[in-house]
Scaffold this motif. Structure first.
Motif, PDB file in Angstrom:
ATOM      1  N   LEU A 146       0.844  -1.202   0.000  1.00 24.63           N
ATOM      2  CA  LEU A 146       0.000   0.000   0.000  1.00 24.63           C
ATOM      3  C   LEU A 146       0.876   1.248   0.000  1.00 24.63           C
ATOM      4  N   GLY A 147       0.396   2.285  -0.670  1.00 23.10           N
ATOM      5  CA  GLY A 147       1.076   3.559  -0.608  1.00 23.10           C
ATOM      6  C   GLY A 147       0.974   4.148   0.792  1.00 23.10           C
ATOM      7  N   ALA A 148       1.978   4.955   1.159  1.00 25.74           N
ATOM      8  CA  ALA A 148       2.010   5.525   2.513  1.00 25.74           C
ATOM      9  C   ALA A 148       0.772   6.365   2.799  1.00 25.74           C
ATOM     10  N   GLU A 149       0.212   7.013   1.774  1.00 28.46           N
ATOM     11  CA  GLU A 149      -0.945   7.890   1.979  1.00 28.46           C
ATOM     12  C   GLU A 149      -2.218   7.116   2.287  1.00 28.46           C
ATOM     13  N   LEU A 150      -2.222   5.796   2.039  1.00 27.94           N
ATOM     14  CA  LEU A 150      -3.423   4.983   2.278  1.00 27.94           C
ATOM     15  C   LEU A 150      -3.336   4.154   3.555  1.00 27.94           C
ATOM     16  N   ARG A 151      -2.183   4.092   4.159  1.00 26.74           N
ATOM     17  CA  ARG A 151      -2.006   3.156   5.270  1.00 26.74           C
ATOM     18  C   ARG A 151      -2.818   3.530   6.505  1.00 26.74           C
ATOM     19  N   THR A 152      -3.017   4.818   6.763  1.00 24.88           N
ATOM     20  CA  THR A 152      -3.832   5.209   7.920  1.00 24.88           C
ATOM     21  C   THR A 152      -5.272   4.744   7.745  1.00 24.88           C
ATOM     22  N   ASP A 153      -5.840   4.993   6.564  1.00 24.87           N
ATOM     23  CA  ASP A 153      -7.204   4.517   6.294  1.00 24.87           C
ATOM     24  C   ASP A 153      -7.265   2.995   6.337  1.00 24.87           C
ATOM     25  N   ALA A 154      -6.252   2.361   5.768  1.00 26.07           N
ATOM     26  CA  ALA A 154      -6.241   0.901   5.711  1.00 26.07           C
ATOM     27  C   ALA A 154      -6.182   0.286   7.105  1.00 26.07           C
ATOM     28  N   ALA A 155      -5.418   0.900   8.017  1.00 21.07           N
ATOM     29  CA  ALA A 155      -5.304   0.351   9.370  1.00 21.07           C
ATOM     30  C   ALA A 155      -6.654   0.335  10.072  1.00 21.07           C
ATOM     31  N   GLY A 156      -7.430   1.412   9.910  1.00 19.88           N
ATOM     32  CA  GLY A 156      -8.755   1.463  10.521  1.00 19.88           C
ATOM     33  C   GLY A 156      -9.700   0.433   9.939  1.00 19.88           C
ATOM     34  N   VAL A 157      -9.680   0.296   8.609  1.00 17.61           N
ATOM     35  CA  VAL A 157     -10.541  -0.686   7.947  1.00 17.61           C
ATOM     36  C   VAL A 157     -10.158  -2.105   8.355  1.00 17.61           C
ATOM     37  N   TYR A 158      -8.867  -2.367   8.405  1.00 16.74           N
ATOM     38  CA  TYR A 158      -8.364  -3.697   8.745  1.00 16.74           C
ATOM     39  C   TYR A 158      -8.821  -4.112  10.144  1.00 16.74           C
ATOM     40  N   SER A 159      -8.685  -3.197  11.100  1.00 14.13           N
ATOM     41  CA  SER A 159      -9.116  -3.477  12.478  1.00 14.13           C
ATOM     42  C   SER A 159     -10.629  -3.636  12.555  1.00 14.13           C
ATOM     43  N   LEU A 160     -11.359  -2.772  11.839  1.00 20.06           N
ATOM     44  CA  LEU A 160     -12.820  -2.843  11.847  1.00 20.06           C
ATOM     45  C   LEU A 160     -13.311  -4.180  11.306  1.00 20.06           C
ATOM     46  N   LEU A 161     -12.693  -4.652  10.230  1.00 19.27           N
ATOM     47  CA  LEU A 161     -13.136  -5.907   9.627  1.00 19.27           C
ATOM     48  C   LEU A 161     -12.916  -7.090  10.556  1.00 19.27           C
ATOM     49  N   ARG A 162     -11.840  -7.048  11.337  1.00 20.61           N
ATOM     50  CA  ARG A 162     -11.642  -8.135  12.301  1.00 20.61           C
ATOM     51  C   ARG A 162     -12.759  -8.135  13.341  1.00 20.61           C
ATOM     52  N   GLN A 163     -13.133  -6.943  13.828  1.00 21.43           N
ATOM     53  CA  GLN A 163     -14.206  -6.861  14.814  1.00 21.43           C
ATOM     54  C   GLN A 163     -15.536  -7.314  14.217  1.00 21.43           C
ATOM     55  N   LEU A 164     -15.785  -6.914  12.972  1.00 24.51           N
ATOM     56  CA  LEU A 164     -17.012  -7.361  12.300  1.00 24.51           C
ATOM     57  C   LEU A 164     -16.995  -8.873  12.098  1.00 24.51           C
ATOM     58  N   GLY A 165     -15.824  -9.407  11.805  1.00 27.38           N
ATOM     59  CA  GLY A 165     -15.711 -10.854  11.657  1.00 27.38           C
ATOM     60  C   GLY A 165     -16.030 -11.568  12.959  1.00 27.38           C
ATOM     61  N   CYS A 166     -15.526 -11.042  14.076  1.00 27.11           N
ATOM     62  CA  CYS A 166     -15.807 -11.646  15.384  1.00 27.11           C
ATOM     63  C   CYS A 166     -17.306 -11.696  15.640  1.00 27.11           C
ATOM     64  N   ALA A 167     -17.978 -10.560  15.429  1.00 24.73           N
ATOM     65  CA  ALA A 167     -19.422 -10.492  15.694  1.00 24.73           C
ATOM     66  C   ALA A 167     -20.206 -11.369  14.723  1.00 24.73           C
ATOM     67  N   SER A 168     -19.829 -11.327  13.453  1.00 26.88           N
ATOM     68  CA  SER A 168     -20.552 -12.113  12.450  1.00 26.88           C
ATOM     69  C   SER A 168     -20.364 -13.608  12.667  1.00 26.88           C
ATOM     70  N   GLY A 169     -19.149 -14.013  12.999  1.00 30.13           N
ATOM     71  CA  GLY A 169     -18.895 -15.431  13.225  1.00 30.13           C
ATOM     72  C   GLY A 169     -19.718 -15.987  14.373  1.00 30.13           C
ATOM     73  N   VAL A 170     -19.751 -15.244  15.478  1.00 33.05           N
ATOM     74  CA  VAL A 170     -20.532 -15.702  16.634  1.00 33.05           C
ATOM     75  C   VAL A 170     -22.014 -15.768  16.286  1.00 33.05           C
ATOM     76  N   ALA A 171     -22.515 -14.738  15.584  1.00 34.01           N
ATOM     77  CA  ALA A 171     -23.939 -14.711  15.237  1.00 34.01           C
ATOM     78  C   ALA A 171     -24.314 -15.879  14.329  1.00 34.01           C
ATOM     79  N   VAL A 172     -23.520 -16.096  13.281  1.00 30.65           N
ATOM     80  CA  VAL A 172     -23.844 -17.152  12.313  1.00 30.65           C
ATOM     81  C   VAL A 172     -23.710 -18.534  12.941  1.00 30.65           C
ATOM     82  N   MET A 173     -22.599 -18.774  13.641  1.00 30.48           N
ATOM     83  CA  MET A 173     -22.378 -20.115  14.185  1.00 30.48           C
ATOM     84  C   MET A 173     -23.295 -20.414  15.369  1.00 30.48           C
ATOM     85  N   THR A 174     -23.718 -19.399  16.115  1.00 35.57           N
ATOM     86  CA  THR A 174     -24.706 -19.635  17.174  1.00 35.57           C
ATOM     87  C   THR A 174     -26.033 -20.073  16.568  1.00 35.57           C
TER      88      THR A 174
END
Length: 238
Positions: free
Chosen positions: A142-170
């Motif tokens: 990634l270009g340096a100008e995109l890494r700040t945005d990418a870091a937030g998206v990357y962390s957000l997607l992990r949290q969404l994955g945690c919530a989605s996984g629990v919801a679906v598998m429950t």
């Protein structure tokens, strides 16, 4: 959000980060790893305190080895990251994770605590092989100008994955449990304790086996990643 982000000057994040193949693939895998890992963190204590009849302390002790395995393996991967193809690390990590889920699907009624502890260590090792290579692959191209945005998206997607996984598998767990008890001529709330516990063990086993299948299904996708040169891998890991 996508439409607004394309039209507005100030946006939550830039969707341009997903134009980078390595980041897009790593973000997807980050989502899926979060889903698989956090679902296990929720399921195993409930399984221990439910049909296995463990108290809260023992249920916690059964799963804490996962953290030890993850921490130890991440330290090892930190030393190997510039020497081994990242895709090889991901392949081994996913294979071990799938094997750990299969172990969880085969929990014996006798000696369940040690069995779950062993499966937790195996899963921790597998997950430890995934985190660092995924982060390196996600941000190194990634270009340096995109890494700040990418870091937030990357962390957000992990949290969404945690919530989605629990919801679906429950939902999957409850569906399997209801089907198993109905097959034996009972209802979820009114089944005899022995029948209910056996059905819960079978339902959990089926759910873990589904997660093992998901981990295996993710293996071919690692070839989407572009190979990193050692120097790029070192700078990304740092």
């Amino acid at each position: 959000i996508a439409v607004r982000s394309r039209r507005a000057r100030s946006t939550l994040f830039r969707f341009a980060v997903f134009c980078n193949l390595n980041f897009a693939a790593a973000a997807f895998y980050n989502f899926m790893v979060g889903a698989l890992l956090f679902t296990t963190i929720v399921f195993l204590p409930a399984l221990g305190q439910g049909p296995l009849g463990q108290d809260a302390t023992r249920a916690g002790l059964m799963v804490f080895p996962r953290g030890v395995g993850t921490m130890a393996m991440m330290l090892v991967v930190g030393r190997l990251i510039d020497r081994i193809d990242h895709r090889a690390l991901l392949a081994v990590g996913l294979a071990i994770t799938a094997g750990a889920f299969e172990m969880m699907a085969r929990i014996p009624p006798a000696g369940a605590g040690l069995w779950i502890a062993g499966a937790s260590i195996a899963q921790g090792i597998g997950v430890g092989l995934l985190f660092t290579p995924l982060s390196a692959l996600a941000f190194s191209t990634l270009g340096a100008e995109l890494r700040t945005d990418a870091a937030g998206v990357y962390s957000l997607l992990r949290q969404l994955g945690c919530a989605s996984g629990v919801a679906v598998m429950t939902a999957v767990l409850q569906s399997r449990l209801a089907a198993l008890i109905a097959h034996d001529g009972g209802a979820v709330g009114g089944a005899p304790p022995q029948l209910a516990d056996a059905a819960k063990l079978a339902a959990y086993a089926g759910s873990f086996r589904i997660m093992a299948g998901v981990a295996v299904a993710l293996l071919p996708g690692i070839f989407l990643f572009r190979i990193l040169r050692p120097a790029a891998a070192v700078s990304a890991a740092e």
